[in-house]
Design a protein around this motif. Structure first.
Motif, PDB file in Angstrom:
ATOM      1  N   LEU A 183       0.829  -1.203   0.000  1.00 57.01           N
ATOM      2  CA  LEU A 183       0.000   0.000   0.000  1.00 57.01           C
ATOM      3  C   LEU A 183       0.868   1.258   0.000  1.00 57.01           C
ATOM      4  CD1 LEU A 183      -2.930  -0.932   2.431  1.00 57.01           C
ATOM      5  CD2 LEU A 183      -3.100  -0.452  -0.009  1.00 57.01           C
ATOM      6  N   ALA A 184       1.955   1.218   0.763  1.00 58.99           N
ATOM      7  CA  ALA A 184       2.854   2.374   0.811  1.00 58.99           C
ATOM      8  C   ALA A 184       3.470   2.642  -0.555  1.00 58.99           C
ATOM      9  CB  ALA A 184       3.943   2.138   1.852  1.00 58.99           C
ATOM     10  N   GLN A 185       3.848   1.579  -1.254  1.00 56.26           N
ATOM     11  CA  GLN A 185       4.439   1.749  -2.580  1.00 56.26           C
ATOM     12  C   GLN A 185       3.401   2.284  -3.563  1.00 56.26           C
ATOM     13  OE1 GLN A 185       6.222  -1.802  -4.141  1.00 56.26           O
ATOM     14  NE2 GLN A 185       6.992  -0.805  -5.979  1.00 56.26           N
ATOM     15  N   ALA A 186       2.187   1.733  -3.506  1.00 55.42           N
ATOM     16  CA  ALA A 186       1.132   2.188  -4.412  1.00 55.42           C
ATOM     17  C   ALA A 186       0.768   3.643  -4.143  1.00 55.42           C
ATOM     18  CB  ALA A 186      -0.100   1.298  -4.264  1.00 55.42           C
ATOM     19  N   ALA A 187       0.779   4.035  -2.872  1.00 54.01           N
ATOM     20  CA  ALA A 187       0.394   5.398  -2.498  1.00 54.01           C
ATOM     21  C   ALA A 187       1.320   6.447  -3.106  1.00 54.01           C
ATOM     22  CB  ALA A 187       0.370   5.531  -0.979  1.00 54.01           C
ATOM     23  N   GLN A 188       2.554   6.068  -3.406  1.00 53.00           N
ATOM     24  CA  GLN A 188       3.501   7.007  -3.997  1.00 53.00           C
ATOM     25  C   GLN A 188       3.049   7.486  -5.375  1.00 53.00           C
ATOM     26  OE1 GLN A 188       7.432   5.308  -3.956  1.00 53.00           O
ATOM     27  NE2 GLN A 188       7.408   4.936  -1.751  1.00 53.00           N
ATOM     28  N   SER A 189       2.217   6.659  -6.022  1.00 53.57           N
ATOM     29  CA  SER A 189       1.712   7.030  -7.350  1.00 53.57           C
ATOM     30  C   SER A 189       0.257   7.493  -7.298  1.00 53.57           C
ATOM     31  CB  SER A 189       1.827   5.832  -8.314  1.00 53.57           C
ATOM     32  OG  SER A 189       3.167   5.410  -8.448  1.00 53.57           O
ATOM     33  N   GLY A 190      -0.273   7.657  -6.095  1.00 49.72           N
ATOM     34  CA  GLY A 190      -1.646   8.116  -5.953  1.00 49.72           C
ATOM     35  C   GLY A 190      -1.771   9.613  -6.179  1.00 49.72           C
ATOM     36  N   ARG A 191      -2.973  10.041  -6.538  1.00 53.41           N
ATOM     37  CA  ARG A 191      -3.236  11.463  -6.787  1.00 53.41           C
ATOM     38  C   ARG A 191      -3.831  12.097  -5.538  1.00 53.41           C
ATOM     39  NH1 ARG A 191      -6.917  10.691 -12.007  1.00 53.41           N
ATOM     40  NH2 ARG A 191      -7.754   9.155 -10.517  1.00 53.41           N
ATOM     41  N   PRO A 192      -3.146  13.081  -4.937  1.00 52.38           N
ATOM     42  CA  PRO A 192      -3.662  13.733  -3.729  1.00 52.38           C
ATOM     43  C   PRO A 192      -5.054  14.322  -3.986  1.00 52.38           C
ATOM     44  CG  PRO A 192      -1.386  14.359  -4.124  1.00 52.38           C
ATOM     45  CD  PRO A 192      -1.832  13.621  -5.351  1.00 52.38           C
ATOM     46  N   LEU A 239      -6.590   3.702  -9.933  1.00 51.38           N
ATOM     47  CA  LEU A 239      -7.615   3.681  -8.891  1.00 51.38           C
ATOM     48  C   LEU A 239      -7.060   3.040  -7.615  1.00 51.38           C
ATOM     49  CD1 LEU A 239     -10.505   4.026  -7.853  1.00 51.38           C
ATOM     50  CD2 LEU A 239     -11.084   1.831  -8.943  1.00 51.38           C
ATOM     51  N   ARG A 240      -6.336   1.952  -7.764  1.00 50.16           N
ATOM     52  CA  ARG A 240      -5.704   1.323  -6.597  1.00 50.16           C
ATOM     53  C   ARG A 240      -4.745   2.292  -5.904  1.00 50.16           C
ATOM     54  NH1 ARG A 240      -5.356  -3.385 -10.087  1.00 50.16           N
ATOM     55  NH2 ARG A 240      -6.635  -5.097  -9.256  1.00 50.16           N
ATOM     56  N   ASN A 241      -3.956   2.971  -6.698  1.00 52.45           N
ATOM     57  CA  ASN A 241      -2.991   3.909  -6.135  1.00 52.45           C
ATOM     58  C   ASN A 241      -3.685   5.046  -5.386  1.00 52.45           C
ATOM     59  OD1 ASN A 241      -1.048   2.352  -7.392  1.00 52.45           O
ATOM     60  ND2 ASN A 241      -0.820   3.719  -9.146  1.00 52.45           N
ATOM     61  N   ASP A 242      -4.776   5.542  -5.943  1.00 49.02           N
ATOM     62  CA  ASP A 242      -5.502   6.648  -5.310  1.00 49.02           C
ATOM     63  C   ASP A 242      -6.125   6.208  -3.981  1.00 49.02           C
ATOM     64  OD1 ASP A 242      -4.844   8.236  -7.461  1.00 49.02           O
ATOM     65  OD2 ASP A 242      -6.783   8.013  -8.471  1.00 49.02           O
ATOM     66  N   ILE A 243      -6.688   5.008  -3.969  1.00 46.13           N
ATOM     67  CA  ILE A 243      -7.279   4.497  -2.731  1.00 46.13           C
ATOM     68  C   ILE A 243      -6.190   4.252  -1.688  1.00 46.13           C
ATOM     69  CG2 ILE A 243      -8.472   2.517  -1.693  1.00 46.13           C
ATOM     70  CD1 ILE A 243     -10.124   2.293  -4.242  1.00 46.13           C
ATOM     71  N   ALA A 244      -5.051   3.736  -2.105  1.00 55.33           N
ATOM     72  CA  ALA A 244      -3.933   3.500  -1.177  1.00 55.33           C
ATOM     73  C   ALA A 244      -3.484   4.805  -0.542  1.00 55.33           C
ATOM     74  CB  ALA A 244      -2.773   2.837  -1.910  1.00 55.33           C
ATOM     75  N   LEU A 245      -3.400   5.870  -1.350  1.00 55.04           N
ATOM     76  CA  LEU A 245      -2.975   7.165  -0.828  1.00 55.04           C
ATOM     77  C   LEU A 245      -3.997   7.720   0.152  1.00 55.04           C
ATOM     78  CD1 LEU A 245      -0.963   9.518  -0.852  1.00 55.04           C
ATOM     79  CD2 LEU A 245      -2.237  10.477  -2.781  1.00 55.04           C
ATOM     80  N   ALA A 246      -5.283   7.543  -0.146  1.00 54.58           N
ATOM     81  CA  ALA A 246      -6.325   8.042   0.749  1.00 54.58           C
ATOM     82  C   ALA A 246      -6.380   7.245   2.043  1.00 54.58           C
ATOM     83  CB  ALA A 246      -7.688   7.987   0.049  1.00 54.58           C
ATOM     84  N   PHE A 247      -6.117   5.941   1.957  1.00 53.85           N
ATOM     85  CA  PHE A 247      -6.172   5.061   3.124  1.00 53.85           C
ATOM     86  C   PHE A 247      -4.993   5.301   4.063  1.00 53.85           C
ATOM     87  CE2 PHE A 247      -4.946   1.152   5.278  1.00 53.85           C
ATOM     88  CZ  PHE A 247      -6.144   0.721   5.838  1.00 53.85           C
ATOM     89  N   GLU A 248      -3.794   5.451   3.502  1.00 52.65           N
ATOM     90  CA  GLU A 248      -2.572   5.460   4.304  1.00 52.65           C
ATOM     91  C   GLU A 248      -2.447   6.639   5.270  1.00 52.65           C
ATOM     92  OE1 GLU A 248       1.661   3.787   3.071  1.00 52.65           O
ATOM     93  OE2 GLU A 248       1.370   5.849   2.442  1.00 52.65           O
TER      94      GLU A 248
END
Length: 262
Positions: A183-192, A239-248
């Motif tokens: 999740l931490a790795q995916a969050a790096q590519s998430g859109r704030p 979408l996975r990355n965006d959810i990971a960023l919102a969750f973390e």
């Protein structure tokens, strides 16, 4: 005094030799991450079998690294719980058998107490009293540590532990195990700002935690948004990355220590 410590409460087999005069002399660790990754979580029976497979070879390794023979041990300490019962029994069986053969004490150690007191082994050990935050795969709690053996739980998870929430959310999103790193790795590519997740229990008194609702919110977001993205031929990975960023950050923010001592 030279003590062998054995930890086998879940998915890692850890052994260490501690000398009361020289400090930590050696330690070894075997991780079962690859073993359980296929299943998206720890399988207790497989964990127990793997502990049995590695405990004795790791013991030989740690004795060699410490430069001692097992006959020099003065005691054997082992994790007695909480944890997976089969995994705990594996470590206990080896620890108590070795202690019996050497005619030395076998010392049961409470898993959480071991975590609480581990900082005392550091060069800059904390002074009593202090507040400790324990965050692991199965436990999340705040404790007021007044002295050795004198503890007060001032906050704990009312449902899932933080680690469980990360693992289960990653599994729901079709990602790997353990959940925290992926999740931490995916969050790096998430859109704030793509999603805003709630902060559980921030409007209630006390220092307890809750992660079950956050996990459910992530699941609902994933199910609702995935259909929309698929219908529009969108980017599921984004979408996975965006959810990971919102969750973390919500999870970490909720674990902020209190600013006042208990």
């Amino acid at each position: 005094m030279i003590v062998l410590g054995i930890e086998s409460s879940c998915d890692e087999t850890g052994l260490a030799v501690y000398d009361s005069e020289r400090g930590l002399r050696a330690h070894v660790l075997h991780s079962q991450v690859e073993l359980h990754a296929e299943y998206g979580g720890v399988v207790p029976e497989l964990a127990s079998r793997d502990h049995i497979r590695y405990l004795l070879p790791l013991a030989e390794d740690v004795f060699a690294q410490a430069g001692i023979d097992k006959s020099q041990l003065d005691a054997v300490a082992y994790t007695a719980g909480p944890g997976l019962i089969g995994a705990l029994m594996s470590g206990a069986a080896v620890a108590r058998s070795l202690a019996w053969a050497l005619d030395i004490p076998a010392v049961e150690v409470h898993h959480m107490e071991g975590h609480l007191l581990a900082p005392l082994l550091e060069d800059k050990a904390p002074e009593f009293p202090f507040v400790a935050l324990l965050v692991s795969g199965g436990h999340t709690l705040l404790a007021h540590v007044r002295a050795i053996g004198d503890y007060e739980i001032i906050g704990q998870s009312l449902d899932d532990a933080a680690g469980e929430a990360f693992d289960k959310t990653a599994k729901m999103l079709g990602m790997g195990y353990p959940g925290g790193p992926v999740l931490a790795q995916a969050a790096q590519s998430g859109r704030p700002g793509a999603f805003t997740f709630p902060r559980p229990m921030t409007d209630r008194p006390g220092l307890d935690f809750s992660f079950s609702g956050l996990k459910t919110f992530a699941l609902n977001t994933w199910q609702q948004q995935r259909k929309h993205v698929e219908d529009c031929a969108g980017n599921i990975e984004q979408l996975r990355n965006d959810i990971a960023l919102a969750f973390e950050p919500v999870s970490y923010t909720h674990l902020t220590l209190p600013t006042t001592s208990p």
